[in-house]
Design a protein around this motif. Structure first.
Motif, PDB file in Angstrom:
ATOM      1  N   TYR A  36       0.820  -1.216   0.000  1.00 20.40           N
ATOM      2  CA  TYR A  36       0.000   0.000   0.000  1.00 20.40           C
ATOM      3  C   TYR A  36       0.851   1.263   0.000  1.00 20.40           C
ATOM      4  O   TYR A  36       0.504   2.261  -0.598  1.00 20.40           O
ATOM      5  CB  TYR A  36      -0.903  -0.034   1.237  1.00 20.40           C
ATOM      6  N   TRP A  37       1.993   1.201   0.684  1.00 11.00           N
ATOM      7  CA  TRP A  37       2.833   2.395   0.814  1.00 11.00           C
ATOM      8  C   TRP A  37       3.795   2.534  -0.363  1.00 11.00           C
ATOM      9  O   TRP A  37       4.640   3.423  -0.361  1.00 11.00           O
ATOM     10  CB  TRP A  37       3.635   2.334   2.117  1.00 11.00           C
ATOM     11  N   ARG A 431      -8.393  -4.459   7.166  1.00 10.29           N
ATOM     12  CA  ARG A 431      -7.440  -3.538   7.748  1.00 10.29           C
ATOM     13  C   ARG A 431      -6.020  -3.939   7.372  1.00 10.29           C
ATOM     14  O   ARG A 431      -5.186  -3.088   7.066  1.00 10.29           O
ATOM     15  CB  ARG A 431      -7.589  -3.536   9.263  1.00 10.29           C
ATOM     16  N   GLN A 436      -9.888   1.047   2.858  1.00 12.26           N
ATOM     17  CA  GLN A 436     -10.793   1.850   3.680  1.00 12.26           C
ATOM     18  C   GLN A 436     -12.250   1.644   3.295  1.00 12.26           C
ATOM     19  O   GLN A 436     -13.106   1.531   4.160  1.00 12.26           O
ATOM     20  CB  GLN A 436     -10.437   3.325   3.536  1.00 12.26           C
ATOM     21  N   TYR A 439     -13.548  -1.666   4.453  1.00 15.21           N
ATOM     22  CA  TYR A 439     -13.466  -1.689   5.913  1.00 15.21           C
ATOM     23  C   TYR A 439     -14.647  -0.921   6.488  1.00 15.21           C
ATOM     24  O   TYR A 439     -15.279  -1.347   7.453  1.00 15.21           O
ATOM     25  CB  TYR A 439     -12.152  -1.060   6.378  1.00 15.21           C
ATOM     26  N   SER A 440     -14.943   0.218   5.865  1.00 13.21           N
ATOM     27  CA  SER A 440     -16.057   1.043   6.316  1.00 13.21           C
ATOM     28  C   SER A 440     -17.364   0.264   6.249  1.00 13.21           C
ATOM     29  O   SER A 440     -18.192   0.321   7.156  1.00 13.21           O
ATOM     30  CB  SER A 440     -16.135   2.295   5.464  1.00 13.21           C
ATOM     31  N   PHE A 443     -17.341  -2.280   8.953  1.00 10.74           N
ATOM     32  CA  PHE A 443     -17.484  -1.627  10.262  1.00 10.74           C
ATOM     33  C   PHE A 443     -18.935  -1.210  10.482  1.00 10.74           C
ATOM     34  O   PHE A 443     -19.454  -1.294  11.602  1.00 10.74           O
ATOM     35  CB  PHE A 443     -16.560  -0.414  10.338  1.00 10.74           C
ATOM     36  N   ASN A 444     -19.575  -0.753   9.410  1.00 14.16           N
ATOM     37  CA  ASN A 444     -20.979  -0.367   9.504  1.00 14.16           C
ATOM     38  C   ASN A 444     -21.821  -1.544   9.996  1.00 14.16           C
ATOM     39  O   ASN A 444     -22.641  -1.404  10.907  1.00 14.16           O
ATOM     40  CB  ASN A 444     -21.450   0.099   8.124  1.00 14.16           C
ATOM     41  N   ARG A 447     -20.959  -2.258  13.636  1.00 13.18           N
ATOM     42  CA  ARG A 447     -21.508  -1.254  14.536  1.00 13.18           C
ATOM     43  C   ARG A 447     -23.003  -1.498  14.750  1.00 13.18           C
ATOM     44  O   ARG A 447     -23.506  -1.400  15.864  1.00 13.18           O
ATOM     45  CB  ARG A 447     -21.269   0.131  13.931  1.00 13.18           C
TER      46      ARG A 447
ATOM     47  N   PHE B  55      -9.188   4.292  11.396  1.00  7.40           N
ATOM     48  CA  PHE B  55      -8.660   3.728  10.152  1.00  7.40           C
ATOM     49  C   PHE B  55      -9.445   4.206   8.942  1.00  7.40           C
ATOM     50  O   PHE B  55      -8.900   4.414   7.865  1.00  7.40           O
ATOM     51  CB  PHE B  55      -8.719   2.205  10.260  1.00  7.40           C
ATOM     52  N   ILE B  56     -10.741   4.416   9.134  1.00  9.02           N
ATOM     53  CA  ILE B  56     -11.579   4.821   8.009  1.00  9.02           C
ATOM     54  C   ILE B  56     -11.276   6.260   7.600  1.00  9.02           C
ATOM     55  O   ILE B  56     -11.354   6.612   6.431  1.00  9.02           O
ATOM     56  CB  ILE B  56     -13.065   4.652   8.386  1.00  9.02           C
ATOM     57  N   VAL B  57     -10.905   7.086   8.576  1.00  7.10           N
ATOM     58  CA  VAL B  57     -10.672   8.496   8.268  1.00  7.10           C
ATOM     59  C   VAL B  57      -9.303   8.684   7.616  1.00  7.10           C
ATOM     60  O   VAL B  57      -9.164   9.382   6.621  1.00  7.10           O
ATOM     61  CB  VAL B  57     -10.777   9.350   9.548  1.00  7.10           C
ATOM     62  N   LYS B  58      -8.313   8.041   8.164  1.00  9.43           N
ATOM     63  CA  LYS B  58      -6.977   8.255   7.607  1.00  9.43           C
ATOM     64  C   LYS B  58      -6.085   7.054   7.910  1.00  9.43           C
ATOM     65  O   LYS B  58      -6.105   6.538   9.014  1.00  9.43           O
ATOM     66  CB  LYS B  58      -6.344   9.509   8.226  1.00  9.43           C
ATOM     67  N   ILE B  59      -5.335   6.615   6.918  1.00 10.62           N
ATOM     68  CA  ILE B  59      -4.362   5.539   7.140  1.00 10.62           C
ATOM     69  C   ILE B  59      -2.998   6.184   7.284  1.00 10.62           C
ATOM     70  O   ILE B  59      -2.477   6.776   6.339  1.00 10.62           O
ATOM     71  CB  ILE B  59      -4.333   4.540   5.970  1.00 10.62           C
ATOM     72  N   ASN B  60      -2.444   6.114   8.479  1.00  7.11           N
ATOM     73  CA  ASN B  60      -1.118   6.685   8.686  1.00  7.11           C
ATOM     74  C   ASN B  60      -0.078   5.575   8.748  1.00  7.11           C
ATOM     75  O   ASN B  60      -0.348   4.504   9.279  1.00  7.11           O
ATOM     76  CB  ASN B  60      -1.090   7.478   9.999  1.00  7.11           C
ATOM     77  N   PRO B  61       1.101   5.829   8.212  1.00  9.14           N
ATOM     78  CA  PRO B  61       2.144   4.800   8.268  1.00  9.14           C
ATOM     79  C   PRO B  61       2.726   4.666   9.671  1.00  9.14           C
ATOM     80  O   PRO B  61       3.751   5.259   9.989  1.00  9.14           O
ATOM     81  CB  PRO B  61       3.179   5.283   7.260  1.00  9.14           C
ATOM     82  N   ASN B 124     -13.133   7.067  15.478  1.00  5.69           N
ATOM     83  CA  ASN B 124     -13.039   5.617  15.592  1.00  5.69           C
ATOM     84  C   ASN B 124     -14.394   4.926  15.530  1.00  5.69           C
ATOM     85  O   ASN B 124     -14.474   3.712  15.522  1.00  5.69           O
ATOM     86  CB  ASN B 124     -12.330   5.235  16.894  1.00  5.69           C
ATOM     87  N   ILE B 127     -18.350   5.745   9.946  1.00  3.18           N
ATOM     88  CA  ILE B 127     -18.075   5.092   8.667  1.00  3.18           C
ATOM     89  C   ILE B 127     -17.797   6.167   7.616  1.00  3.18           C
ATOM     90  O   ILE B 127     -17.930   7.362   7.890  1.00  3.18           O
ATOM     91  CB  ILE B 127     -19.240   4.170   8.237  1.00  3.18           C
ATOM     92  N   LEU B 128     -17.442   5.708   6.449  1.00  2.05           N
ATOM     93  CA  LEU B 128     -16.979   6.606   5.391  1.00  2.05           C
ATOM     94  C   LEU B 128     -17.981   7.721   5.082  1.00  2.05           C
ATOM     95  O   LEU B 128     -17.599   8.852   4.813  1.00  2.05           O
ATOM     96  CB  LEU B 128     -16.727   5.780   4.126  1.00  2.05           C
TER      97      LEU B 128
END
Lengths: 481, 207
Positions: A36-37, A431, A436, A439-440, A443-444, A447, B55-61, B124, B127-128
């Motif tokens: 991914y990176w 994940r 994303q 995953y969303s 997650f929905n 939840r 994780f849904i908002v931003k993927i940081n390394p 956290n 969702i998107l």
């Protein structure tokens, strides 16, 4: 006491002994994949060398070079430009036929009426077999013609020369050729800037096909806008980059590559309008290496029945395998001196699940066989392409066990679990695959599950809060009067 | 003035910026300690946001996370602004000192810290499709911060709104100049160092 000193002394001496490196059998492979990176990670080998096709296979026929390879389900076609031959091999890699002199149906050598000369191949560069009509098309580059033979009897059916109605400046020197199910020919002419030549079934010119957009330099664009007509005439013209190779998938879409530095894309999937519709939803763009030390120059592309395509890089000798979505499956091979490594690769083709790579310098072709993990990855990709999610999920799970760096398997498995409403596990895998969007979705679902489970608790909490607020308000107003 | 009263004054400031900063400047209601704590807290918020944003908002390394560098890069723009603003207002009859500008900025960070923290927790659980709501929520904190900082700078420099805007524009130019000078300085130092090291290498090879 002495013993201890001796012991330490022996230990110290032992430390001086150099370690002996241990080499496993197939550790020479440098397989990798981008995550991914965009950083390269080690990957388990997806293909390994199976057999070599070289002069031993050919018997008494000398090989001048090998410039292209094409495969049907049961035969392999190799093009030798230098000695002007097309070799046909069966699926056991035995030589069936080596074509140089063209014969007619009565096994007589064809003689040209005008020049009174025998019809001999002249530096052919490409070959293609049309399954429906069972015809073998040879792009006879030096002879500036396309020779069509019967694919079984190898007798001449027709010769296609430069069409009279052809327009443009492209010289008719067919280098690579594919034929679609309705017998339209798509011919690549090396360094032709007008696109791929499309010929009708009868050999007449149809159109130039395919849009290969050049990169636009902002500074050039600025000056060209300012320049007058006369100045523009003196400026260097920007030509469209040329295509250098083609392949066709089972749906009749043309896959093409270019190694022109000026081109915007490097790999194309062209729709009938000639627009690039290649799917690039992977972690990285379909352009080979991400931060290359040596710029990739793709020389050939091979696409199989389920949209997995392999592109061959001329500069580094690497083979990049992508699935239909543009996700990397594996990167393998290199230029080198070990068996299986290439020197000057020219062509690549799928032979069922095997990959065949031809090399001009070594005058041989390598047959690569999928390893266990490579086979699973391919099967996963096939099941996914055909929409068999359950099966794809099973294959992906097995691949992950062998190759934990195969990130798209995590996504594939996650999507599969999501469809089965196993949200928590799906979240875990999605994940890991850094996806994303899905995953969303997982997650929905998760939840909602939690909310439904603890709904009474939330409801009571909400009611208590509302009650407390109202109570304090009432008390406040009473106090205030 | 006890510390607790000063702490209470911090909450007073974010709702009544003009009065609050006036009392901070002339009646000693501000505290350097509280200001610095808030400033450090904001830097820590930067680190927390990097690590714990959903994780849904931003993927940081996370595998190449460097908390010290995040801390510095979060706070650096504010420090740069403080120095830039101070160097401009000294030329424009501003009454605020460097310390006062620093304290204004730090106190103004309160809504930013609070909203970012709450947003971080929310990130956290969304969702998107709900990211827009989160962004709206975070925007409230941001606008609040800009408003208080603007009011604060007006008050401590005793500026009108128009003069304050003017100085802010010039501040941005000053900031660019500061960055330019910094880069110039570092490249020059780099050249110097490499020159000396090359010279030393030459000498070592001779003798």
């Amino acid at each position: 006491m002495h013993r201890r000193i001796y012991g330490i002394a022996i230990l110290l001496i032992c430390l001086l002994i150099p370690g002996a490196p241990v080499w496993g059998k197939y550790t020479g492979e440098h397989n990798y994949i981008y995550d991914y990176w965009g950083s390269p990670n080690h990957s388990v080998a997806a293909f390994e060398l199976y057999k070599v096709i070289d002069h031993k296979t050919m018997g008494s026929i000398a090989l001048g070079s090998l410039d292209d390879v094409f495969c049907t389900e049961d035969s392999i076609y190799l093009v030798d430009t230098v000695s002007s031959r097309v070799h046909v091999l069966d699926d056991k890699l035995n030589l069936l036929k080596s074509i140089k002199v063209i014969r007619n149906q009565n096994h007589k050598i064809v003689v040209d009426d005008q020049t009174n000369q025998q019809l001999i191949l002249k530096n052919p560069e490409g070959v293609f077999v049309q399954k429906e009509s069972n015809e073998l098309y040879i792009a006879d580059t030096g002879g500036e013609r396309i020779i069509v033979l019967d694919a079984d009897g190898y007798y001449l059916k027709r010769i296609i020369k430069r069409p009279d109605n052809m327009i443009g400046t492209t010289v008719f020197r067919p280098s690579k050729i594919v034929v679609d199910p309705s017998n339209r020919m798509y011919v690549v002419v090396q360094s032709g800037s007008e696109g791929i030549l499309e010929l009708n079934e009868d050999g007449s010119f149809s159109r130039y096909f395919g849009v290969n957009k050049p990169k636009v330099n902002l500074i050039d664009y600025f000056w060209k806008n300012l320049a007058s007509e006369e100045q523009k005439k003196k400026m260097k013209k920007t030509y469209a980059p040329s295509f250098n190779n083609v392949d066709i998938d089972h749906e009749g879409f043309i896959y093409s590559t270019t190694f022109d530095k000026a081109a915007l894309n490097m790999v194309f999937r062209l729709n009938p309008k000639g627009k690039n519709i290649l799917r690039e939803t992977g972690y990285v763009q379909v352009k080979g290496d991400i931060h290359p030390v040596i710029e990739n120059e793709f020389i050939d592309i091979a696409v199989n029945d389920f949209g997995v395509y392999a592109v061959l890089d001329k500069e580094t000798g690497r083979i990049f395998i992508y699935n239909f979505d543009g996700d990397l499956i594996n990167i393998f091979n290199e230029k080198g001196n070990m068996l299986g490594n290439v020197k000057e690769p020219t062509g690549i083709a799928w032979f069922n699940d095997y990959l065949i790579v031809s090399d001009k310098y070594l005058k041989c072709a390598f047959v690569f066989m999928p390893t266990r993990s490579g086979e699973l990855a391919l099967k996963g990709a096939e099941a996914y392409y055909r929409g068999e999610w359950e099966e794809a999920g099973r294959y992906y799970r097995k691949v992950i066990e062998m190759n934990s760096n195969y990130d798209i398997a995590y996504v594939g498995l996650g999507k599969n679990l999501l469809m089965q409403d196993q949200y928590k596990e799906a979240m875990y895998y999605l994940r890991l695959g850094n996806n994303q969007t899905y995953y969303s979705k997982a997650f929905n679902g998760y939840r909602n599950e939690i909310l439904r489970k603890y709904f009474p608790l939330f409801f009571i909490g909400f009611l208590t809060l509302a009650f407390l607020i109202i109570k304090s308000e009432v008390a406040f107003h009473k106090r205030e009067g | 003035m006890s510390d607790i009263e000063k702490l209470k004054h911090a909450t007073y400031i974010i709702f009544h910026p003009f009065n609050g900063f006036y009392e901070m400047k002339y009646r000693g209601m501000g505290s350097f300690g509280i200001a610095t704590t808030l400033f450090v807290l904001y830097g820590v918020m930067g680190i927390l946001a990097f690590q714990y944003t959903g994780f849904i908002v931003k993927i940081n390394p996370l595998f190449r996370m460097n908390s010290i560098s995040i801390f510095i890069t979060t706070l650096f723009p504010y420090l740069l602004f403080i120095i830039g603003n101070w160097s401009v207002v000294t030329l424009f009859d501003g009454k605020g000192s460097l310390l006062e500008i620093y304290m204004v900025i730090c106190y103004s960070l309160i809504p930013l810290i609070v909203f970012n923290f709450v947003g971080l927790i929310f990130s956290n659980f969304i969702i998107l499709e709900e990211i827009a709501i989160l962004n709206f929520f975070l925007a409230i904190g941001n606008i609040w911060f800009y408003f208080i900082a603007f009011c604060g700078l007006c008050t401590i420099h005793e500026y009108t709104v128009v003069t304050n805007i003017k100085t802010l524009v010039i501040t941005s130019a000053a900031v660019i100049i500061i960055i330019f000078l910094c880069m110039l300085y570092y490249t020059l130092i780099g050249n110097m160092v490499s020159f000396v090291s090359v010279l030393m290498k030459e000498l070592l090879k001779r003798w």
